[in-house]
Design an enzyme around this catalytic site. Structure first.
Site: not given
Length: 358
Positions: A147, A149, A151-152, A228, A266
């Protein structure tokens, strides 16, 4: 101006009456419980509003990228060798290498060891991923992004520029940076002997995808890279959907085999299992897993992968069909003991947020 047939004067009177009632409840010395209820309601609404505003700024403005860069700098300084000690899994000609990035994220390299070809999943720190590529001596040919975001997806630009033949895969609905090859539900990406299927799992974001590495070509377990959507004993927040949307996405995962390895986005295992113990304190499978996770985390060892069979036994977000969980949460919204599965999922998320804030 009239509203739904009400004269303006009556609407004004009703509004004043409601405001007066709220003020009386807040100041009356005999209404402590009512005051607490109202304050809790206002605080909850304010928290949700602030979360929405923050999320919009993160995903729709340059502030999100600046926040990601700050995360990256802090994590590199605090964890120069990564937040966790990871252990690769080697199958018959296929290697899965977890890469700890940022403060609790995982990126992954999926490697065809015979062809020396690699696929990166959610490479948020291009420096850490590139170091692993060089150490393994492989050629990066594809990036799979679950996705949008940061942090990805934050490493997509640098890695795709460094590796000229590298393709960036993901959902066209998600605004993934530097996307070159859009994917739809059940599309398959082939790299050497790797056969990786994209599964649409909206909820966390509108275009969220998970990736299923087929175990049949190398006679091993299939591997789910869940981004996520799903964590060990937890699931992601529903930012761009409803509880029904997220439930449908989780059911997509529930349809996979028990021996499927879960590689999440995560390291949330210890926190998630702690919450699972609140809602199902007598779940022995959860207790055993918690003891193992605590031993792992004492030595900063990674807790992934788990299996979907394990997750079915203790992950409350995958157990919304279980009567014992419904009974543990008490009366449903209508006063009886009945939650729909979507309502139960939403209730679990609310309780999880309360548990985290304590």
């Amino acid at each position: 101006m009239a509203w739904q047939g009400w004269p303006s004067s009556w609407l004004w009177v009703a509004s004043c009456g409601l405001l007066l009632l709220v003020l009386v409840l807040l100041v009356s010395p005999s209404s402590c419980r009512a005051r607490r209820t109202l304050r809790s309601l206002f605080m909850a609404r304010r928290k949700r509003l602030l979360l929405r505003i923050g999320y919009s700024l993160y995903t729709r403005t340059w502030l999100g990228y600046l926040f990601y860069r700050q995360q990256l700098r802090r994590a590199r300084n605090r964890y120069p060798k990564g937040h966790s000690r990871t252990q690769p899994r080697l199958f018959n000609g296929v290697k899965v290498l977890p890469i700890p990035v940022l403060s609790d994220n995982y990126s992954y390299l999926i490697i065809d060891t015979q062809a020396r070809l690699a696929v990166a999943v959610d490479p948020s720190d291009p420096q850490a991923v590139q170091a692993s590529i060089e150490k393994e001596g492989v050629n990066l040919v594809a990036i799979l992004c679950t996705h949008k975001h940061w942090d990805h997806s934050g490493g997509n630009r640098d890695l795709s520029r460094r590796h000229q033949d590298c393709r960036v895969y993901g959902s066209p609905q998600d605004g993934i940076p530097y996307l070159t090859h859009p994917l739809c539900h059940q599309d398959v990406v082939s790299v050497g002997r790797l056969q990786i299927q994209a599964l649409a799992t909206p909820g966390h974001t509108q275009g969220h995808l998970v990736y299923l590495l087929d175990g049949e070509p190398y006679k091993g377990p299939s591997c789910l890279f869940s981004g996520d959507l799903l964590f060990l004993s937890g699931c992601g927040r529903t930012f761009e959907g409803t509880a029904e949307t997220m439930l449908s996405s989780l059911d997509t995962v529930l349809g996979l085999g028990d021996d499927t390895l879960l590689w999440p986005g995560h390291e949330y295992a210890e926190e998630n299992l702690g919450f699972a113990g609140v809602v199902e304190p007598e779940n022995l499978a959860r207790e055993r897993k918690m003891q193992w996770v605590q031993r792992q985390r004492m030595e900063r060892r990674s807790t992934c992968p788990s299996t979907l069979g394990e997750e079915r036994s203790y992950n409350p977000f995958l157990r919304t069909h279980c009567l014992v969980l419904q009974e543990a949460l008490g009366p449903g919204p209508t006063g009886d003991n009945g939650y729909s599965r979507a309502q139960l999922l939403e209730k679990l998320r609310q309780l999880k947020d309360l548990h985290k804030s304590k």
